[in-house]
Motif scaffolding. Structure first.
Motif, PDB file in Angstrom:
ATOM      1  N   GLY A  98       0.818  -1.210   0.000  1.00 45.11           N
ATOM      2  CA  GLY A  98       0.000   0.000   0.000  1.00 45.11           C
ATOM      3  C   GLY A  98       0.847   1.252   0.000  1.00 45.11           C
ATOM      4  N   THR A  99       0.240   2.354   0.472  1.00 41.58           N
ATOM      5  CA  THR A  99       0.952   3.625   0.544  1.00 41.58           C
ATOM      6  C   THR A  99       1.149   4.005   1.998  1.00 41.58           C
ATOM      7  OG1 THR A  99      -1.142   4.808   0.393  1.00 41.58           O
ATOM      8  CG2 THR A  99       0.053   4.475  -1.657  1.00 41.58           C
ATOM      9  N   GLY A 100       2.228   4.710   2.253  1.00 39.82           N
ATOM     10  CA  GLY A 100       2.514   5.165   3.603  1.00 39.82           C
ATOM     11  C   GLY A 100       3.744   4.494   4.170  1.00 39.82           C
ATOM     12  N   LYS A 101       4.069   4.862   5.407  1.00 40.37           N
ATOM     13  CA  LYS A 101       5.253   4.314   6.055  1.00 40.37           C
ATOM     14  C   LYS A 101       5.091   2.817   6.305  1.00 40.37           C
ATOM     15  CE  LYS A 101       7.086   8.373   8.373  1.00 40.37           C
ATOM     16  NZ  LYS A 101       7.347   9.089   9.637  1.00 40.37           N
ATOM     17  N   PHE A 102       6.170   2.098   6.107  1.00 45.95           N
ATOM     18  CA  PHE A 102       6.262   0.656   6.331  1.00 45.95           C
ATOM     19  C   PHE A 102       5.385  -0.159   5.373  1.00 45.95           C
ATOM     20  CE2 PHE A 102       7.116   2.720  10.485  1.00 45.95           C
ATOM     21  CZ  PHE A 102       8.488   2.548  10.451  1.00 45.95           C
ATOM     22  N   LYS A 103       4.894   0.491   4.338  1.00 42.74           N
ATOM     23  CA  LYS A 103       4.264  -0.260   3.251  1.00 42.74           C
ATOM     24  C   LYS A 103       5.371  -0.493   2.225  1.00 42.74           C
ATOM     25  CE  LYS A 103       0.056  -0.146   4.918  1.00 42.74           C
ATOM     26  NZ  LYS A 103      -0.649  -1.363   5.360  1.00 42.74           N
ATOM     27  N   ILE A 104       5.914  -1.664   2.215  1.00 43.60           N
ATOM     28  CA  ILE A 104       7.128  -1.867   1.439  1.00 43.60           C
ATOM     29  C   ILE A 104       6.881  -2.505   0.078  1.00 43.60           C
ATOM     30  CG2 ILE A 104       8.574  -1.931   3.493  1.00 43.60           C
ATOM     31  CD1 ILE A 104       8.685  -4.858   3.389  1.00 43.60           C
ATOM     32  N   VAL A 105       5.618  -2.794  -0.205  1.00 41.78           N
ATOM     33  CA  VAL A 105       5.258  -3.227  -1.557  1.00 41.78           C
ATOM     34  C   VAL A 105       4.279  -2.202  -2.120  1.00 41.78           C
ATOM     35  CG1 VAL A 105       4.222  -5.040  -2.969  1.00 41.78           C
ATOM     36  CG2 VAL A 105       5.572  -5.650  -0.955  1.00 41.78           C
ATOM     37  N   ALA A 106       4.484  -1.800  -3.343  1.00 37.22           N
ATOM     38  CA  ALA A 106       3.675  -0.744  -3.965  1.00 37.22           C
ATOM     39  C   ALA A 106       2.195  -1.157  -4.037  1.00 37.22           C
ATOM     40  CB  ALA A 106       4.214  -0.425  -5.347  1.00 37.22           C
ATOM     41  N   SER A 151       6.688  -7.096  -7.967  1.00 38.66           N
ATOM     42  CA  SER A 151       6.177  -6.993  -6.598  1.00 38.66           C
ATOM     43  C   SER A 151       7.147  -7.567  -5.577  1.00 38.66           C
ATOM     44  CB  SER A 151       4.822  -7.703  -6.489  1.00 38.66           C
ATOM     45  OG  SER A 151       4.976  -9.096  -6.714  1.00 38.66           O
TER      46      SER A 151
ATOM     47  N   LYS B  26      13.735   0.681  -7.948  1.00 38.69           N
ATOM     48  CA  LYS B  26      12.653  -0.295  -8.085  1.00 38.69           C
ATOM     49  C   LYS B  26      11.470   0.293  -8.862  1.00 38.69           C
ATOM     50  CE  LYS B  26      10.238  -3.973  -6.561  1.00 38.69           C
ATOM     51  NZ  LYS B  26      10.644  -5.364  -6.779  1.00 38.69           N
ATOM     52  N   PHE B  56      17.029   0.635   0.562  1.00 35.50           N
ATOM     53  CA  PHE B  56      15.634   0.228   0.713  1.00 35.50           C
ATOM     54  C   PHE B  56      14.863   1.311   1.453  1.00 35.50           C
ATOM     55  CE2 PHE B  56      11.977  -2.202   2.128  1.00 35.50           C
ATOM     56  CZ  PHE B  56      11.697  -2.938   0.985  1.00 35.50           C
ATOM     57  N   PRO B  58      11.473   1.975   3.167  1.00 38.17           N
ATOM     58  CA  PRO B  58      10.345   1.149   3.614  1.00 38.17           C
ATOM     59  C   PRO B  58       9.019   1.906   3.645  1.00 38.17           C
ATOM     60  CG  PRO B  58      11.570   1.883   5.513  1.00 38.17           C
ATOM     61  CD  PRO B  58      12.257   2.486   4.310  1.00 38.17           C
ATOM     62  N   SER B  59       8.691   2.587   2.580  1.00 37.87           N
ATOM     63  CA  SER B  59       7.379   3.245   2.514  1.00 37.87           C
ATOM     64  C   SER B  59       6.960   3.389   1.058  1.00 37.87           C
ATOM     65  CB  SER B  59       7.419   4.614   3.196  1.00 37.87           C
ATOM     66  OG  SER B  59       8.304   5.481   2.546  1.00 37.87           O
ATOM     67  N   ASP B  60       5.647   3.364   0.867  1.00 39.40           N
ATOM     68  CA  ASP B  60       5.044   3.555  -0.455  1.00 39.40           C
ATOM     69  C   ASP B  60       5.566   2.571  -1.507  1.00 39.40           C
ATOM     70  OD1 ASP B  60       3.476   5.818   0.368  1.00 39.40           O
ATOM     71  OD2 ASP B  60       5.330   6.976   0.359  1.00 39.40           O
ATOM     72  N   GLY B  61       6.099   1.467  -1.061  1.00 40.20           N
ATOM     73  CA  GLY B  61       6.595   0.467  -2.007  1.00 40.20           C
ATOM     74  C   GLY B  61       7.802   0.909  -2.805  1.00 40.20           C
TER      75      GLY B  61
END
Lengths: 261, 276
Positions: A98-106, A151, B26, B56, B58-61
């Motif tokens: 998702g979006t935001g902090k600690f969202k590490i996959v788009a 992903s 990425k 890396f 760690p936000s917004d992918g």
């Protein structure tokens, strides 16, 4: 800091008995009724003297996981075991998308139901005063046929363990050596290779070196480093872990506490 | 990227000043965009200065990021230098440690018998303090040094600043997404910054003069509140991108390429310059 001190004191309070049961990563199973865990290790429990189970409790809700080990036989000084694991990473992966902090996959990606299966053979024997373990395993990743190759999470330790869902299958080979150094000190070194035939990111290697201080048969502290190499989507990459951060440019070692009761 | 290469080819560009060029990110599938543009346009030489190189995020992918300024040229480039700009002063130390490091990239263009300099800047976008003002002065100091040495230059980039005479200077209502509160506004209120790039206009020659700009601002806008074509706010509404020289631009040659809507989130500004 205060709660950390409390934890350490509590762990020291458990120190008693005198059984040599550190068998994580070996072909030996925990004795029946025995528990073992560590800061970065799963909780293990001896079902009986030749079977144990393990799970990572911190991840259990988001990444249901369970590993079963059975010690089968002893042959020519080698103890042989098989280890079988099942993992369901989908809730964890979707929770970090998702979006935001600690969202590490788009946010444009979504993970289907994924199931990981590991099946390994372990063989352990004594060498000098230490132990040598060799292992070989087949990794299966089910349900990942429609995963978007963009992903992926392209960092050491994580990428090699998720690559199986993108490739469908892989192999894991490795060995560990643990040996006494002097007094309460011992050393541990391991190496693991992940192979994903057919993938452009087909090879990963991890090696860990630890210095172990055994307080007693119930508690030991470990400090060391891990070196990783892999062929990631962005190219080949070596890295020492833990990584250096801008806020801690000097870096710090890998520290673990292992207890059993 | 193919649209961008086609546009560059169509414009028959000799020197490109680029910002937010990814070389190992990425989000852009790890394509080295500098190399890709060199391979797919008439540009022959390139230099690059990273503003954000993180293994890396760690936000917004975002993950792995390496992005920065680049200068591409038909002629050989040399003496490339990355000049660090001030870091944002309105962030805590932890955030600042991981945040972008804006810079000026300068390089000498070895045009036969008459070398000149190209200078590329991408200034801070979201600071709410005087960070940008410091960065403009640092940018001007780079230009002043070249000028003092009698060297000719073309300079420009994304200043993230309105022209000194812009009629409207607060875009917070335009930029705010549904659900966002005014407390989260960043980099949209330029009302206290109206003179911050005046020293550049006072000392050097802009490709778009303030006189021309004021005759019809809409013709020179280079940025929009949103890049979502289905959003009613999807229209160019401010000028943030500039070109300057310490010699002269060819009269009436400046073009703000507002037709190029898919190539970038900023409109390219071009102008003709005769090597002295």
């Amino acid at each position: 800091m205060r709660w950390l001190c409390v934890i350490i004191i509590t762990l020291c309070g458990w120190v008693h008995a005198d059984t040599n049961i550190w068998s994580s990563g070996t072909a030996y199973s925990l004795p029946k009724g025995q528990w073992e865990t560590g800061l970065f290790q799963p909780v293990r429990y001896g079902l009986n003297d030749d079977q144990d189970i393990a799970l990572h409790p911190f991840f259990a809700l988001k990444l249901p996981n369970l590993v079963f080990k059975k010690t089968w036989t002893k042959k020519n000084s080698w103890t042989i075991a098989s280890q079988h694991g099942i993992y369901y990473p989908t809730p964890l992966l979707n929770s970090i998308t998702g979006t935001g902090k600690f969202k590490i996959v788009a946010p444009q990606y979504e993970f289907p139901a994924l199931i990981g299966l590991t099946n390994e053979i372990l063989a352990t024997r004594s060498i000098a005063k230490g132990k040598l373990t060799g292992k070989a395993g087949l990794l299966l990743g089910l349900g990942g046929g429609d995963l978007d190759p963009l992903s992926t999470i392209d960092i050491p330790l994580v990428y090699p363990r998720l690559a199986v869902y993108y490739n469908g299958w892989g192999l894991r080979l490795g060995s560990d050596v643990v040996a006494p150094i002097k007094g309460r000190w011992s050393g541990f070194i391991d190496g693991d290779v992940f192979l994903y035939p057919g993938s452009s990111s087909a090879l990963f290697f991890e090696t860990k070196v630890l210095l172990i201080w055994t307080k007693s048969s119930r508690l030991r502290l470990m400090v060391g480093y891990k070196l990783t190499y892999g062929k990631y989507p962005f190219g080949s990459h070596w890295q020492i872990l833990p990584p250096k951060l801008p806020t801690f440019p000097g870096g710090w070692p890998l520290i673990d506490i292992q207890i059993t009761w | 990227m193919e649209l961008l290469a086609a546009k560059i080819t169509e414009m028959d560009v000799d020197i490109l000043l680029l910002q937010e060029v990814d070389t190992d990110s990425k989000r852009s599938a790890y394509i080295d965009q500098v190399q890709w543009l060199l391979d797919n346009t008439a540009m022959n030489y390139g230099v690059y200065a990273s503003m954000w190189e993180v293994q890396f995020v760690p936000s917004d992918g975002l993950g792995r990021v390496n992005t920065g300024n680049a200068i591409l040229s038909r002629w050989p480039l040399s003496e490339a230098e990355r000049v660090q700009l001030s870091l944002r002063g309105d962030q805590d130390d932890l955030t600042k440690a991981f945040y972008v490091r804006r810079n000026v990239l300068r390089a000498m263009v070895n045009y036969p018998d008459s070398p000149f300099w190209a200078v590329d800047i991408h200034a801070s976008a979201f600071s709410n303090d005087d960070t940008k003002q410091k960065q403009y002065l640092e940018f001007k100091a780079v230009l002043d040094e070249l000028d003092d040495q009698g060297k000719n230059f073309i300079a420009g980039g994304d200043l993230n600043e309105l022209p000194p005479s812009a009629v409207k200077n607060n875009y917070c209502d335009n930029d705010r997404c549904p659900g966002e509160s005014a407390e989260d506004d960043e980099g949209c209120d330029f009302s206290n910054e109206t003179t911050w790039i005046s020293p550049l206009f006072d000392s050097y020659v802009p490709a778009v003069s303030l006189v021309d700009y004021l005759q019809d601002e809409n013709l020179y806008f280079t940025h929009a509140s949103t890049h979502d074509a289905s959003d009613e706010r999807y229209q160019w509404n401010r000028k943030l991108d500039y070109l300057f020289t310490n010699t002269n631009w060819v009269a009436l040659s400046a073009v703000t390429h507002q037709d190029a809507v898919l190539e970038s989130d900023h409109v390219a500004v071009g102008a003709k310059w005769v090597v002295p």
